[in-house]
Design a protein around this motif. Structure first.
Motif, PDB file in Angstrom:
ATOM      1  N   PHE A 134      35.639   8.685  33.056  1.00 20.48           N
ATOM      2  CA  PHE A 134      36.711   9.479  32.443  1.00 20.48           C
ATOM      3  C   PHE A 134      37.948   8.633  32.204  1.00 20.48           C
ATOM      4  O   PHE A 134      38.558   8.681  31.127  1.00 20.48           O
ATOM      5  CB  PHE A 134      37.037  10.664  33.344  1.00 20.48           C
ATOM      6  N   GLN A 135      38.331   7.823  33.190  1.00 22.40           N
ATOM      7  CA  GLN A 135      39.531   7.001  33.034  1.00 22.40           C
ATOM      8  C   GLN A 135      39.340   5.872  32.033  1.00 22.40           C
ATOM      9  O   GLN A 135      40.298   5.450  31.392  1.00 22.40           O
ATOM     10  CB  GLN A 135      39.971   6.457  34.393  1.00 22.40           C
ATOM     11  N   ARG A 136      38.123   5.386  31.920  1.00 26.21           N
ATOM     12  CA  ARG A 136      37.876   4.387  30.861  1.00 26.21           C
ATOM     13  C   ARG A 136      38.081   5.019  29.489  1.00 26.21           C
ATOM     14  O   ARG A 136      38.560   4.359  28.553  1.00 26.21           O
ATOM     15  CB  ARG A 136      36.472   3.815  30.982  1.00 26.21           C
ATOM     16  N   HIS A 137      37.718   6.284  29.369  1.00 24.96           N
ATOM     17  CA  HIS A 137      37.856   6.988  28.093  1.00 24.96           C
ATOM     18  C   HIS A 137      39.304   7.386  27.828  1.00 24.96           C
ATOM     19  O   HIS A 137      39.731   7.441  26.672  1.00 24.96           O
ATOM     20  CB  HIS A 137      36.956   8.226  28.100  1.00 24.96           C
ATOM     21  N   TYR A 138      40.056   7.678  28.899  1.00 24.12           N
ATOM     22  CA  TYR A 138      41.456   8.084  28.767  1.00 24.12           C
ATOM     23  C   TYR A 138      42.310   7.170  29.653  1.00 24.12           C
ATOM     24  O   TYR A 138      42.709   7.536  30.766  1.00 24.12           O
ATOM     25  CB  TYR A 138      41.634   9.551  29.196  1.00 24.12           C
ATOM     26  N   PRO A 139      42.615   5.979  29.175  1.00 30.58           N
ATOM     27  CA  PRO A 139      43.268   4.961  30.012  1.00 30.58           C
ATOM     28  C   PRO A 139      44.694   5.304  30.424  1.00 30.58           C
ATOM     29  O   PRO A 139      45.224   4.681  31.347  1.00 30.58           O
ATOM     30  CB  PRO A 139      43.237   3.704  29.124  1.00 30.58           C
ATOM     31  N   ASN A 140      45.335   6.271  29.796  1.00 33.10           N
ATOM     32  CA  ASN A 140      46.712   6.622  30.148  1.00 33.10           C
ATOM     33  C   ASN A 140      46.793   7.768  31.151  1.00 33.10           C
ATOM     34  O   ASN A 140      47.885   8.256  31.456  1.00 33.10           O
ATOM     35  CB  ASN A 140      47.499   6.982  28.889  1.00 33.10           C
ATOM     36  N   ILE A 141      45.639   8.205  31.644  1.00 38.80           N
ATOM     37  CA  ILE A 141      45.617   9.231  32.677  1.00 38.80           C
ATOM     38  C   ILE A 141      45.335   8.568  34.022  1.00 38.80           C
ATOM     39  O   ILE A 141      44.363   7.833  34.169  1.00 38.80           O
ATOM     40  CB  ILE A 141      44.551  10.304  32.382  1.00 38.80           C
ATOM     41  N   ASP A 142      46.197   8.817  34.988  1.00 37.71           N
ATOM     42  CA  ASP A 142      46.033   8.276  36.335  1.00 37.71           C
ATOM     43  C   ASP A 142      45.481   9.366  37.260  1.00 37.71           C
ATOM     44  O   ASP A 142      45.653  10.562  37.005  1.00 37.71           O
ATOM     45  CB  ASP A 142      47.379   7.777  36.888  1.00 37.71           C
ATOM     46  N   ILE A 143      44.834   8.950  38.338  1.00 40.77           N
ATOM     47  CA  ILE A 143      44.217   9.896  39.261  1.00 40.77           C
ATOM     48  C   ILE A 143      44.690   9.638  40.687  1.00 40.77           C
ATOM     49  O   ILE A 143      44.708   8.492  41.149  1.00 40.77           O
ATOM     50  CB  ILE A 143      42.677   9.822  39.184  1.00 40.77           C
ATOM     51  N   ASP A 144      45.088  10.696  41.355  1.00 41.26           N
ATOM     52  CA  ASP A 144      45.406  10.671  42.780  1.00 41.26           C
ATOM     53  C   ASP A 144      44.300  11.480  43.463  1.00 41.26           C
ATOM     54  O   ASP A 144      44.300  12.718  43.407  1.00 41.26           O
ATOM     55  CB  ASP A 144      46.780  11.292  43.019  1.00 41.26           C
ATOM     56  N   LEU A 145      43.346  10.785  44.086  1.00 37.69           N
ATOM     57  CA  LEU A 145      42.137  11.416  44.615  1.00 37.69           C
ATOM     58  C   LEU A 145      42.217  11.533  46.134  1.00 37.69           C
ATOM     59  O   LEU A 145      42.352  10.539  46.845  1.00 37.69           O
ATOM     60  CB  LEU A 145      40.906  10.596  44.217  1.00 37.69           C
ATOM     61  N   HIS A 171      50.353  18.109  25.203  1.00 35.79           N
ATOM     62  CA  HIS A 171      49.766  17.614  23.965  1.00 35.79           C
ATOM     63  C   HIS A 171      49.271  16.171  24.021  1.00 35.79           C
ATOM     64  O   HIS A 171      48.651  15.709  23.055  1.00 35.79           O
ATOM     65  CB  HIS A 171      50.785  17.743  22.827  1.00 35.79           C
ATOM     66  N   GLN A 172      49.511  15.456  25.124  1.00 34.45           N
ATOM     67  CA  GLN A 172      49.098  14.055  25.175  1.00 34.45           C
ATOM     68  C   GLN A 172      48.226  13.790  26.401  1.00 34.45           C
ATOM     69  O   GLN A 172      48.402  14.410  27.454  1.00 34.45           O
ATOM     70  CB  GLN A 172      50.323  13.138  25.209  1.00 34.45           C
ATOM     71  N   ALA A 173      47.302  12.852  26.246  1.00 36.18           N
ATOM     72  CA  ALA A 173      46.394  12.485  27.344  1.00 36.18           C
ATOM     73  C   ALA A 173      47.076  11.453  28.233  1.00 36.18           C
ATOM     74  O   ALA A 173      46.697  10.276  28.286  1.00 36.18           O
ATOM     75  CB  ALA A 173      45.084  11.932  26.781  1.00 36.18           C
ATOM     76  N   VAL A 174      48.107  11.905  28.952  1.00 38.24           N
ATOM     77  CA  VAL A 174      48.890  11.020  29.814  1.00 38.24           C
ATOM     78  C   VAL A 174      49.190  11.749  31.121  1.00 38.24           C
ATOM     79  O   VAL A 174      49.026  12.961  31.232  1.00 38.24           O
ATOM     80  CB  VAL A 174      50.211  10.591  29.144  1.00 38.24           C
ATOM     81  N   GLY A 175      49.653  10.989  32.111  1.00 37.30           N
ATOM     82  CA  GLY A 175      50.113  11.584  33.351  1.00 37.30           C
ATOM     83  C   GLY A 175      49.127  11.440  34.489  1.00 37.30           C
ATOM     84  O   GLY A 175      48.093  10.777  34.378  1.00 37.30           O
TER      85      GLY A 175
END
Length: 299
Positions: free
Chosen positions: A117-128, A91-95
């Motif tokens: 995308f990350q600017r729009h959802y700052p609490n989401i981190d990415i492992d690319l 339910h949350q844009a996190v993780g």
């Protein structure tokens, strides 16, 4: 020793101990106080030990009940924390998002899209993870994979994002290849292969004729990076089949020329891939929706 109670019985005891009364615990759990009292009695009977002293207003732990709570309490605290984290996933844009993508695709457009995308959802981190070889997405716990070419994993959902067109190119200095007249002549000249594409599928712009060319003894360089392949073509090592977006830059700068211009590589599709259609963490769903709403232009 066989026990006749469930983990849920332990949880009910833990809630009663936390609330200090059957009435408050029953309200917290959403069950009748009589049902709660019966379940705790069954737990005590199964253990053969009294866990609670009851009076008209409160319950107190026995010494055994206190030891029991000290052992099972941390378990339920951790379970509640896990449940909270899973609720946040849903339910949350996190993780953290684990993503796999080709190197050239990321340089060309995907990197900028992920930044937006990350600017729009700052609490989401990415492992690319970048690789031009198709890594095992399941083994590496990948949430979303970007692939170029027809998907080969039937268990994953593939959503098309854009198409990539290709042209045959040679170095400006390699004049011996500029005047090729027949597509079959490719077999007589050195070529540069960008893996994993080892077969060139070409189509005539006017007649629509298809031609499939699989280099064998004339591969001068095979490399799993399109940028390195482009550099080898510019250096005059061989003929290459390059994305139009990459080739046009080199053609405009005078480093490459297009050869056999009546032939072009059959466009390849770039896909976004994910495992499940339902029960996705919100962060995964948000990235899928973001990419589908902001697809790159064909190149």
């Amino acid at each position: 020793m066989k026990l006749n109670y469930s983990l849920d019985d332990m949880r009910l005891f833990w809630v009663v101990a936390q609330q200090g009364s059957f009435k408050l615990a029953a309200q917290h759990l959403g069950i009748p106080p009589s049902t709660l009292s019966r379940r705790i009695n069954l737990l005590e009977q199964s253990l053969g030990l009294r866990l609670l002293h009851r009076d008209a207003h409160r319950v107190n732990l026995t010494a055994t009940g206190q030891r029991y709570l000290e052992r099972c309490g941390p378990l339920f605290i951790e379970l509640n924390q896990v449940s909270g984290e899973l609720h946040a996933d849903k339910h949350q844009a996190v993780g953290k998002l684990r993503i796999s993508a080709p190197i050239n695709t990321t340089y060309r457009w995907l990197g900028e899209s992920l930044n937006a995308f990350q600017r729009h959802y700052p609490n989401i981190d990415i492992d690319l993870s970048l690789s031009n070889m198709n890594i095992d997405v399941s083994e590496n716990a990948i949430d979303i994979a970007f692939r170029v070419g027809e998907p080969k994993d039937p268990d994953w959902i593939a959503r098309p994002l854009t198409t990539i067109s290709f042209v045959l190119c040679a170095s400006t200095s390699a004049t011996q290849w500029h005047a090729l007249q027949a597509i079959e002549a490719l077999e007589q000249h050195p070529v540069i292969i960008a893996k994993p594409v080892k077969t060139w599928r070409l189509q005539h712009n006017i007649t629509g004729q298809d031609f499939e060319f699989e280099p064998r003894g004339n591969i001068k360089l095979a490399v799993d990076d399109m940028a390195i392949a482009s550099q080898a073509v510019v250096a005059g090592l061989g003929i290459g089949l390059l994305p139009i977006s990459m080739a046009s830059e080199q053609i405009q700068s005078g480093k490459l020329v297009q050869i056999l211009p009546e032939w072009q590589g059959i466009p390849r599709t770039a896909y976004l891939m994910y495992r499940d259609r339902d029960n996705l963490p919100l962060r995964v769903r948000l990235l899928i929706d973001f990419m589908l709403a902001n697809p790159p232009e064909a190149y």
